[in-house]
Enzyme design. Structure first.
Site, PDB file in Angstrom:
ATOM      1  N   HIS A 198     -12.149 -15.429  -1.584  1.00  0.00           N
ATOM      2  CA  HIS A 198     -11.370 -16.344  -2.432  1.00  0.00           C
ATOM      3  C   HIS A 198     -11.286 -17.885  -2.206  1.00  0.00           C
ATOM      4  O   HIS A 198     -10.373 -18.645  -2.813  1.00  0.00           O
ATOM      5  CB  HIS A 198     -10.055 -15.762  -2.827  1.00  0.00           C
ATOM      6  CG  HIS A 198     -10.167 -14.437  -3.513  1.00  0.00           C
ATOM      7  ND1 HIS A 198     -10.708 -13.274  -2.994  1.00  0.00           N
ATOM      8  CD2 HIS A 198      -9.824 -13.975  -4.794  1.00  0.00           C
ATOM      9  CE1 HIS A 198     -10.556 -12.176  -3.804  1.00  0.00           C
ATOM     10  NE2 HIS A 198     -10.102 -12.918  -5.043  1.00  0.00           N
ATOM     11  N   ILE A 223       4.708 -13.381   9.796  1.00  0.00           N
ATOM     12  CA  ILE A 223       4.995 -13.032   8.507  1.00  0.00           C
ATOM     13  C   ILE A 223       4.179 -11.683   8.128  1.00  0.00           C
ATOM     14  O   ILE A 223       3.069 -11.580   8.817  1.00  0.00           O
ATOM     15  CB  ILE A 223       4.549 -14.251   7.486  1.00  0.00           C
ATOM     16  CG1 ILE A 223       5.126 -15.351   7.745  1.00  0.00           C
ATOM     17  CG2 ILE A 223       4.353 -13.722   6.251  1.00  0.00           C
ATOM     18  CD1 ILE A 223       4.561 -16.629   7.023  1.00  0.00           C
ATOM     19  N   MET A 240       2.708  -9.435   5.286  1.00  0.00           N
ATOM     20  CA  MET A 240       2.410  -9.697   3.751  1.00  0.00           C
ATOM     21  C   MET A 240       1.355  -8.593   3.259  1.00  0.00           C
ATOM     22  O   MET A 240       0.247  -8.665   3.990  1.00  0.00           O
ATOM     23  CB  MET A 240       1.811 -11.170   3.679  1.00  0.00           C
ATOM     24  CG  MET A 240       1.359 -11.530   2.225  1.00  0.00           C
ATOM     25  SD  MET A 240       0.968 -13.052   1.879  1.00  0.00           S
ATOM     26  CE  MET A 240      -0.908 -13.288   2.823  1.00  0.00           C
ATOM     27  N   VAL A 241       1.477  -8.221   2.185  1.00  0.00           N
ATOM     28  CA  VAL A 241       0.478  -7.187   1.533  1.00  0.00           C
ATOM     29  C   VAL A 241      -0.157  -8.182   0.297  1.00  0.00           C
ATOM     30  O   VAL A 241       0.785  -8.750  -0.467  1.00  0.00           O
ATOM     31  CB  VAL A 241       1.223  -5.914   0.881  1.00  0.00           C
ATOM     32  CG1 VAL A 241       0.255  -5.424  -0.267  1.00  0.00           C
ATOM     33  CG2 VAL A 241       1.644  -5.277   1.890  1.00  0.00           C
ATOM     34  N   SER A 260      -5.523  -6.328  -4.377  1.00  0.00           N
ATOM     35  CA  SER A 260      -5.868  -5.948  -6.083  1.00  0.00           C
ATOM     36  C   SER A 260      -5.489  -4.571  -6.232  1.00  0.00           C
ATOM     37  O   SER A 260      -5.260  -3.614  -5.269  1.00  0.00           O
ATOM     38  CB  SER A 260      -7.413  -5.996  -6.305  1.00  0.00           C
ATOM     39  OG  SER A 260      -7.990  -5.213  -5.471  1.00  0.00           O
ATOM     40  N   TRP A 310      -5.493   7.246  -9.707  1.00  0.00           N
ATOM     41  CA  TRP A 310      -4.533   6.893 -11.034  1.00  0.00           C
ATOM     42  C   TRP A 310      -3.313   6.272 -10.720  1.00  0.00           C
ATOM     43  O   TRP A 310      -2.906   5.572 -11.688  1.00  0.00           O
ATOM     44  CB  TRP A 310      -4.070   8.260 -11.601  1.00  0.00           C
ATOM     45  CG  TRP A 310      -3.398   9.317 -10.521  1.00  0.00           C
ATOM     46  CD1 TRP A 310      -2.189   9.292 -10.038  1.00  0.00           C
ATOM     47  CD2 TRP A 310      -4.064  10.379  -9.591  1.00  0.00           C
ATOM     48  NE1 TRP A 310      -1.853  10.311  -9.218  1.00  0.00           N
ATOM     49  CE2 TRP A 310      -3.059  10.820  -8.912  1.00  0.00           C
ATOM     50  CE3 TRP A 310      -5.474  10.733  -9.536  1.00  0.00           C
ATOM     51  CZ2 TRP A 310      -3.436  11.880  -7.959  1.00  0.00           C
ATOM     52  CZ3 TRP A 310      -5.631  11.696  -8.568  1.00  0.00           C
ATOM     53  CH2 TRP A 310      -4.674  12.094  -7.690  1.00  0.00           C
ATOM     54  N   GLY A 332      -0.969  -8.305   7.093  1.00  0.00           N
ATOM     55  CA  GLY A 332      -0.835  -9.832   7.121  1.00  0.00           C
ATOM     56  C   GLY A 332      -0.829 -10.427   8.718  1.00  0.00           C
ATOM     57  O   GLY A 332      -0.983 -11.464   8.792  1.00  0.00           O
ATOM     58  N   HIS A 333      -0.494  -9.652   9.674  1.00  0.00           N
ATOM     59  CA  HIS A 333      -0.222 -10.165  11.022  1.00  0.00           C
ATOM     60  C   HIS A 333      -1.650 -10.592  11.602  1.00  0.00           C
ATOM     61  O   HIS A 333      -1.786 -11.441  12.412  1.00  0.00           O
ATOM     62  CB  HIS A 333       0.194  -9.034  11.790  1.00  0.00           C
ATOM     63  CG  HIS A 333       1.716  -8.736  11.639  1.00  0.00           C
ATOM     64  ND1 HIS A 333       2.504  -8.245  12.505  1.00  0.00           N
ATOM     65  CD2 HIS A 333       2.406  -8.887  10.423  1.00  0.00           C
ATOM     66  CE1 HIS A 333       3.895  -7.879  11.962  1.00  0.00           C
ATOM     67  NE2 HIS A 333       3.776  -8.642  10.699  1.00  0.00           N
TER      68      HIS A 333
END
Length: 332
Positions: free
Chosen positions: A44, A168, A170-171, A174, A224, A304-305
């Protein structure tokens, strides 16, 4: 090949200025693309940049547009992005959510008519660095089949949740097993996916990224469950922003633009003192990382680590760029 941060930012800046983007806007946008890449999120950052320029050239992105506030309801605000540059607008919206949270304890900004925000994790991280919980998500064009279907009718609709722990946590995920950007990263590297990422043309699960990129039968995260979560995230973003749903973006626009996004910040320190917060977070992390390993050679990961190490490595040794991607950028 390897490049420095300055070389990468300079390449982005050159291309943006060649499109007559204002100097300050070009500098800020180039900085964000370069920071994303330096953080190790190539899918990204640098890999996405040619696609960003294509949309800029097509008129999907309006570089001199200014987001406008539409509605204010205390801790909740509704904004219209006016199809401005996606990553710059998203940064501004999370800043605004943080300002609201500093007044109300929680701030929510619902944004319509937005463009792709590139790395969604940047905005969760932005909040967590300032001591806030950051939550954000976006809808998209339909690029994933709902569970039980072959045809793309839902978005990958990435969701980010960032916690102000040290480091921090963080997830950034998508609603598909892999984003299309990560499919590209693995294909360019000549790698199979580590787990099944979609279906082949015969309806069998596959780890081949190129096959999934081509037939668009990407696998929802958790089967699902990811499909269902994608749908409700789209509904919430659409309602709160009074913006376009995945269906509207897909059926009414020529490409992925005019999407809807949500930015939430929560000021933790209004609810718990700093020492208690840190102790509770550390206990959670310690409890997880001290579990018996399934494989002695594979560390237990907290989400995130890994970015701290990736960032340090790229600053020390240079940023690795795929040769074909770099060639595309040089040709822009």
């Amino acid at each position: 090949m390897k490049v420095t941060f300055e070389e990468l930012k300079g390449a982005f800046y050159r291309v943006l200025r060649s499109r007559n983007i204002a100097e300050d806007t070009a500098d800020a946008c180039a900085e964000m693309f370069a920071r994303t890449t330096e953080s190790g999120v190539y899918s990204h950052g640098v890999n996405r940049f040619p696609r960003f320029i294509q949309q800029l050239d097509n008129g999907d992105i309006i570089p001199d547009a200014k987001p406008q506030r539409v509605t204010s309801l205390g801790a909740i605000e509704q904004w219209d992005a006016q199809r401005a540059i996606g990553n710059l607008t998203a940064k501004k919206m999370m800043d605004r959510a943080i300002e609201l949270a500093s007044d109300h304890g929680i701030g929510l900004v619902a944004l319509r008519n937005a463009n792709h925000w590139m790395r969604g994790g940047s905005y969760g991280w932005q909040a967590a660095e300032r001591g806030y919980i950051g939550i954000c998500w976006t809808n998209s064009i339909a690029v994933m089949p709902p569970w039980g279907a072959k045809e793309c009718r839902i978005g990958t609709n990435p969701l980010i949740v960032a916690i102000p722990s040290t480091p921090i946590t963080m997830v950034d995920m998508s609603m598909s097993m892999f984003s299309y950007g990560m499919l590209e990263v693995n294909r360019l590297a000549g790698r199979e996916l580590p787990v099944d990422g979609g279906f082949d043309d015969n309806g069998q699960l596959t780890k081949e990224p190129g096959v999934i990129e081509k037939n668009r039968r990407i696998l929802p995260m958790g089967y699902w469950k990811g499909s269902g979560l994608s749908i409700v995230l789209d509904m919430i973003a659409t309602l709160l922003s009074n913006g376009s749903s995945v269906a509207e973006v897909t059926q009414e626009n020529s490409d992925e633009y005019g999407v809807s996004q949500i930015f939430i910040a929560i000021e933790v320190d209004k609810l718990i003192d700093g020492a208690t917060r840190d102790a509770k977070l550390q206990r959670i992390m310690d409890f997880i990382t001290t579990a018996e390993r399934a494989d002695d050679n594979v560390a237990i990961r907290l989400p995130g680590h890994e970015f701290t190490k990736l960032l340090d490595d790229n600053r020390r040794h240079g940023i690795t760029i795929d040769d074909s991607v770099w060639a595309k950028i040089q040709a822009l």
